[in-house]
Structures are given as structure tokens and as C-alpha cells.
Design a protein around this motif. Structure first.
Motif, mmCIF file in Angstrom:
data_model
loop_
_atom_site.group_PDB
_atom_site.id
_atom_site.type_symbol
_atom_site.label_atom_id
_atom_site.label_comp_id
_atom_site.label_asym_id
_atom_site.label_seq_id
_atom_site.Cartn_x
_atom_site.Cartn_y
_atom_site.Cartn_z
ATOM 1 N N UNK A 148 0.819 -1.213 0.000
ATOM 2 C CA UNK A 148 0.000 0.000 0.000
ATOM 3 C C UNK A 148 0.850 1.260 0.000
ATOM 4 N N UNK A 149 1.852 1.269 -0.856
ATOM 5 C CA UNK A 149 2.837 2.352 -0.882
ATOM 6 C C UNK A 149 2.260 3.676 -1.384
ATOM 7 N N UNK A 150 1.100 3.645 -2.049
ATOM 8 C CA UNK A 150 0.543 4.893 -2.575
ATOM 9 C C UNK A 150 0.136 5.863 -1.468
ATOM 10 N N UNK A 151 0.075 5.391 -0.233
ATOM 11 C CA UNK A 151 -0.250 6.272 0.893
ATOM 12 C C UNK A 151 0.973 7.050 1.389
ATOM 13 N N UNK A 152 2.152 6.695 0.922
ATOM 14 C CA UNK A 152 3.376 7.345 1.371
ATOM 15 C C UNK A 152 3.591 8.672 0.641
ATOM 16 N N UNK A 153 4.385 9.582 1.232
ATOM 17 C CA UNK A 153 4.815 10.766 0.486
ATOM 18 C C UNK A 153 5.587 10.351 -0.769
ATOM 19 N N UNK A 154 5.645 11.238 -1.751
ATOM 20 C CA UNK A 154 6.190 10.882 -3.063
ATOM 21 C C UNK A 154 7.610 10.334 -3.005
ATOM 22 N N UNK A 155 8.507 10.985 -2.242
ATOM 23 C CA UNK A 155 9.894 10.535 -2.205
ATOM 24 C C UNK A 155 10.010 9.126 -1.624
ATOM 25 N N UNK A 156 9.278 8.868 -0.546
ATOM 26 C CA UNK A 156 9.322 7.536 0.052
ATOM 27 C C UNK A 156 8.748 6.480 -0.905
ATOM 28 N N UNK A 157 7.723 6.881 -1.666
ATOM 29 C CA UNK A 157 7.168 5.950 -2.655
ATOM 30 C C UNK A 157 8.241 5.506 -3.652
ATOM 31 N N UNK A 158 8.944 6.485 -4.189
ATOM 32 C CA UNK A 158 9.969 6.162 -5.181
ATOM 33 C C UNK A 158 11.107 5.373 -4.553
ATOM 34 N N UNK A 182 6.237 -9.323 -1.015
ATOM 35 C CA UNK A 182 5.611 -8.525 -2.079
ATOM 36 C C UNK A 182 5.851 -9.105 -3.468
ATOM 37 N N UNK A 183 4.802 -9.067 -4.271
ATOM 38 C CA UNK A 183 4.917 -9.342 -5.697
ATOM 39 C C UNK A 183 5.018 -7.991 -6.391
ATOM 40 N N UNK A 184 6.060 -7.784 -7.177
ATOM 41 C CA UNK A 184 6.312 -6.472 -7.762
ATOM 42 C C UNK A 184 5.133 -5.991 -8.600
ATOM 43 N N UNK A 185 4.500 -6.877 -9.336
ATOM 44 C CA UNK A 185 3.360 -6.478 -10.159
ATOM 45 C C UNK A 185 2.214 -5.962 -9.300
ATOM 46 N N UNK A 186 1.957 -6.653 -8.172
ATOM 47 C CA UNK A 186 0.901 -6.199 -7.260
ATOM 48 C C UNK A 186 1.240 -4.837 -6.670
ATOM 49 N N UNK A 187 2.493 -4.678 -6.253
ATOM 50 C CA UNK A 187 2.918 -3.416 -5.657
ATOM 51 C C UNK A 187 2.730 -2.264 -6.638
ATOM 52 N N UNK A 188 3.175 -2.462 -7.880
ATOM 53 C CA UNK A 188 3.080 -1.401 -8.883
ATOM 54 C C UNK A 188 1.631 -1.133 -9.290
ATOM 55 N N UNK A 189 0.836 -2.182 -9.398
ATOM 56 C CA UNK A 189 -0.581 -1.988 -9.723
ATOM 57 C C UNK A 189 -1.267 -1.139 -8.648
ATOM 58 N N UNK A 190 -1.052 -1.505 -7.380
ATOM 59 C CA UNK A 190 -1.676 -0.755 -6.288
ATOM 60 C C UNK A 190 -1.193 0.685 -6.269
ATOM 61 N N UNK A 191 0.088 0.861 -6.588
ATOM 62 C CA UNK A 191 0.667 2.206 -6.589
ATOM 63 C C UNK A 191 0.067 3.050 -7.716
ATOM 64 N N UNK A 192 -0.018 2.498 -8.902
ATOM 65 C CA UNK A 192 -0.516 3.261 -10.060
ATOM 66 C C UNK A 192 -2.017 3.523 -9.969
ATOM 67 N N UNK A 193 -2.756 2.572 -9.398
ATOM 68 C CA UNK A 193 -4.215 2.697 -9.333
ATOM 69 C C UNK A 193 -4.698 3.252 -7.998
ATOM 70 N N UNK A 194 -3.741 3.569 -7.104
ATOM 71 C CA UNK A 194 -4.105 4.026 -5.742
ATOM 72 C C UNK A 194 -5.097 3.058 -5.105
ATOM 73 N N UNK A 195 -4.784 1.782 -5.226
ATOM 74 C CA UNK A 195 -5.671 0.724 -4.755
ATOM 75 C C UNK A 195 -5.099 0.090 -3.493
ATOM 76 N N UNK A 196 -5.948 -0.104 -2.492
ATOM 77 C CA UNK A 196 -5.518 -0.751 -1.256
ATOM 78 C C UNK A 196 -5.583 -2.267 -1.396
ATOM 79 N N UNK A 197 -4.604 -2.946 -0.813
ATOM 80 C CA UNK A 197 -4.616 -4.408 -0.739
ATOM 81 C C UNK A 197 -4.333 -4.781 0.702
ATOM 82 N N UNK A 198 -5.348 -5.306 1.378
ATOM 83 C CA UNK A 198 -5.193 -5.561 2.811
ATOM 84 C C UNK A 198 -5.698 -6.931 3.238
ATOM 85 N N UNK A 199 -6.045 -7.788 2.273
ATOM 86 C CA UNK A 199 -6.646 -9.077 2.617
ATOM 87 C C UNK A 199 -5.639 -10.206 2.666
ATOM 88 N N UNK A 200 -4.367 -9.869 2.885
ATOM 89 C CA UNK A 200 -3.314 -10.892 2.914
ATOM 90 C C UNK A 200 -3.347 -11.663 4.234
#
Length: 472
Positions: free
Chosen positions: A104-114, A177-195
């Protein structure tokens, strides 16, 4: 002197699992000796003078085992339970981020996200086969996620450097983490919390987590569990235990669910069990804060949250009243928080130190106000979590070989000393599977998941009556 083919020390999930299975598979009686006034061990619950109910940490009901599910269903119907979809968070900076952090990295500030994404991209190809926890984290999460969350949180929880811990315990305990999942959630601002295995869980409507184990104990044959009966010494040669009341009991086999260092003291065998003192464990303070009114909107729907910051005393904060409205004295007009604090190795913390620091942190985070407090409950656990140190398995192999040679078997969270199989369901099934081994020579699949996996032994083949699983 009374004689029993099996004596069990401790009426927590492990001892109760063993007693339950024994009484359904043997015509002989077994005896459970429990020092406290109730069943449950580290999963017991307590109600304070104001009417708030507290657990000894966050204890939820979710299971890998049909056997345990069937046992509980035979005792407790659906009306006993609240069903929950886990809603958990990580406190980062000035905000709550949905857990798992790494999804759920899209919740982070921009620098931390990158920084986090770059760390994932720069990881070595494939995690190391054998590594300490620090190397494993950097190989799996990259540098930024490790430094922002994994290291500060885990070193706070374990009071131990990552470099001193093995990575063999991970399995389902850490979300990889699966990189594809991480990037998808980041680009779509989508939460994933059912792990994870506890994405859905149950919690008792009344009586706290301990009500489950009190119900199990109540269904055992009368006299099977003797409360207020502390074992003060064990004579392995004579196969006898002595209690604080001076009672003596003889056993054929002894199952101990007490922490290994305490078992060493009881057996008075300092040389044979000398390496037990090298095992590390945490000491945990539980602080329950009962409050007037309703929980703030910032905690609406929260089950619990993780706090990696060193300046905040607790590593986990549970909104216990969100799990059941019956754990408070007045539904709708009171609510409760339960904080868990690891005590550092170098210092023993007093009750006042811990309580005052917890309340100050709750105020500074705007999660609770001192003026709303109705009750404060505190309990120090000398044994919180067994730490999976690099030398743990070598010590355990040596220790268990000697104990079993004299008819003593150590199981449970601090008896087996394996964090990865120390949830309530694992602990119960350790007791069940031990009895199967004793009666039928079966393999203990929960205690030895690597052996099971390497030999492809099924639960049916081992006689363990459980789903084979490596963790929980």
C-alpha cells in the motif's frame, strides 16, 4: 501418591488440546496441573473492577485445522462469535497506512514511494536460501521498505537486531511482495489488505479470548484440571512432580507447556539443559485503557495497528471494543484500547513508567484523552514471544533429545519455542498431535513442518488429524 499415565503442566491451549484428545482416545485418566485460577494460559482473559475485559495480547480465532474447528463447533455455537474481516494499519509519519505496508505504498509521500519502488527494483534475483533476517529483508523488500518499516518495527517488537535472527520462521508470518501487485496498487491508488491467514477471524462476543479455553476446559471430565496447583519440582528419575501444596504425583509421561527456562529450574538439571539459557525471548507489558464515550473517527472500524516508531512505546494497539462491544461496561458509552509494549533487555520497566508512556503517546497521537479514562489495567508478561535466533534450532534439538530420553516432552509457545507455530490453533494441535504420537507413534506435523514437507507425509499418513501447515 496418585499415579497417572500422562500428566500435563499448564491449562493453556497446548495442555487442553492434549487433555481433550487423550480423554477421547484412552480409557485412562490424565491430569492437568494449572498454577492459576483459570484456563487459557497466555490466552486467558480478565475483567477489571470497572467492567472492562482484557486479553493478554491480541488473540484471535482463526484456524488451519479442521480438528480444532470441529472441537470448538461442538462446544460453542455461532452465537458465541463475532466474525471480522481484518482491518489493520501501520502508523507512518502522521497517518494510518493499510497493512501490509509493502502493498500500500501509494499512501506514502512521493519521495518515500519512489525510494521503496527503487529498492524493490534493485533487489538481487531471488532471496538467499539461508540468511539472517536482515539479509532476507533486504533481498525480499529492498533497502527502503526494510529501513522504513521492517527493521524498526521488528527490532522494536523483538528487542533484537535483525542480524541476530534467523529467517527460517517467516512462512505466512510476513507478506512477501509481488512487484506487479505493488506497482498496480501504486498506479491505481488501490488498497490491498486481505493478505494472510487472519484476513478473516472470529472473536468471542463475551468473555474475551479466554472464554474459548474456559469452555474447552469445562467439557473435560470432572477433576481433569486442578487449578491453583503450581508445580515446584520435577524428579525425572522417579517420574514424580511436586506441587506447592506438597502434593506428589507420579507420571508415565510428562507433557510440559511451561517455558523451557522454567522447566529447567523445575527439573534441577542445570548441566543437561545448560543451553536453554541461551534462548532469547521478549518481555511484554499489556496496558488496557478503558475510556468514556465513543472511539474517535480515526479509529472507526480499526481492529489493530502497528507502530514502528521508537518514540512510541507500543508496537501494537488494538481497539478491543471494535472486536466485541461486550468487553466494555456500557455498550455505546464506553470503549477500550489495548497497547502492547516490549520491555528492553537492558532495563526492567515499572508499571507506572509503561502506563504513563502509553497514555502520553495516545494523547500525542490524538487517539485518546486522559480526561476520558475510566480504567487502566496492566499486566507484565515475563514471557511474551520466543525469539527465533540464529542458534535456536540447534539448542532445541539438543534440549528435546535429552528431555525425551527421560520421558518429558515440551510443547506450546514457550515449550516448543517456535514462534512460527505458536498461535492458539498451532498450540492446541501441538497437544493433540503429541497425544497421537504417544498413543499411535504418529508424526507431529505442526512441530516438525520441515520434516513433513521434505518427506511429503500427509496428515492422514501421520495420524495427526490436522491439515499439514508450516506456520500461522
Amino acid at each position: 501418591m496418585e499415579n497417572f499415565p500422562l500428566i500435563i503442566i499448564g491449562a493453556g491451549p497446548t495442555g487442553l488440546g492434549a487433555a481433550w484428545h487423550w480423554h477421547r482416545n484412552s480409557a485412562d485418566k490424565c491430569l492437568v496441573l494449572e498454577a492459576s485460577d483459570r484456563a487459557g494460559g497466555l490466552s486467558a482473559s480478565f475483567t477489571d473492577d470497572v467492567g472492562f475485559t482484557w486479553d493478554l495480547g491480541s488473540h484471535l480465532q482463526f484456524s488451519h485445522y479442521r480438528y480444532l474447528d470441529d472441537v470448538l463447533a461442538s462446544i460453542l455455537d455461532d452465537s458465541h462469535w463475532n466474525q471480522h474481516q481484518r482491518s489493520t494499519f501501520v502508523w507512518f509519519g502522521d497517518r494510518f497506512i493499510p497493512y501490509p505496508f509493502q502493498f500500500n505504498l501509494h499512501h506514502l509521500p512521493e519521495q518515500e514511494r519512489w525510494d521503496c519502488v527503487r529498492g524493490l527494483l534493485e533487489r538481487p534475483v531471488g532471496p538467499p536460501q539461508r540468511a539472517d533476517f536482515s539479509v532476507w529483508c533486504r533481498s525480499v523488500f529492498g533497502a527502503a521498505i526494510t529501513d522504513l518499516f521492517m527493521r524498526p518495527y521488528n527490532e522494536k517488537l523483538w528487542a533484537c537486531r535483525l542480524e541476530d535472527m534467523t529467517a527460517d520462521w517467516i512462512a505466512e508470518r510476513v507478506a512477501v511482495p509481488d512487484l506487479a501487485d505493488v506497482l498496480r496498487n501504486l498506479c491505481l491508488s488501490s488498497d490491498q489488505s486481505n493478505w494472510g491467514p487472519n484476513a478473516m477471524f472470529r472473536y468471542p462476543r463475551r468473555g474475551g479470548a479466554g472464554s474459548v479455553w474456559q469452555a474447552v476446559a469445562a467439557k473435560l471430565p470432572s477433576g481433569s484440571v486442578r487449578y491453583h496447583t503450581e508445580v515446584v519440582s520435577i524428579d525425572a528419575a522417579a517420574r514424580t512432580v511436586v506441587t506447592g501444596r506438597g502434593e506428589r504425583f507420579q507420571y508415565g509421561t510428562l507433557l510440559s507447556a511451561v517455558p523451557l527456562p522454567i522447566l529447567r529450574q523445575l527439573m534441577q538439571c542445570p548441566e543437561s539443559l545448560r543451553n536453554v539459557n541461551r534462548l532469547r525471548h521478549t518481555r511484554t507489558h499489556i496496558v488496557g485503557v478503558g475510556l468514556n464515550g465513543r472511539a474517535p473517527s480515526s479509529l472507526s472500524g480499526h481492529c489493530w495497528s502497528y507502530f514502528p516508531q521508537p518514540a512510541i512505546p507500543f508496537y501494537r494497539l488494538t481497539v478491543l471494543s471494535n472486536l466485541s462491544d461486550a468487553v466494555v461496561p456500557t455498550t455505546g458509552r464506553s470503549w477500550s484500547l489495548m497497547a502492547e509494549v516490549t520491555e528492553p533487555d537492558e532495563k526492567t520497566l515499572s508499571r507506572d513508567e509503561v502506563v504513563n508512556s502509553v497514555i502520553a503517546a495516545l494523547e500525542s497521537l490524538h487517539l485518546a484523552a486522559r480526561s476520558e479514562i475510566l480504567s487502566v489495567w496492566h499486566r507484565r508478561l515475563p514471557f511474551g514471544y520466543p525469539v527465533p535466533t540464529l542458534d535456536r534450532d540447534v539448542i532445541l534439538d539438543e534440549t528435546n533429545a535429552w528431555l525425551e530420553s527421560v520421558g518429558v516432552f515440551s510443547r506450546g509457545r514457550f515449550g516448543a519455542w517456535k514462534y512460527e507455530v505458536s498461535n492458539q490453533d498451532h498450540s492446541f494441535m501441538q497437544g493433540v498431535e503429541f497425544v497421537d504420537r504417544l498413543l499411535h507413534g504418529s508424526v507431529e506435523s505442526t512441530l516438525h513442518p520441515r520434516i513433513i514437507a521434505s518427506h511429503s507425509v500427509t496428515a492422514e499418513e501421520s495420524g495427526a488429524l490436522s491439515e499439514v501447515t508450516s506456520c500461522g
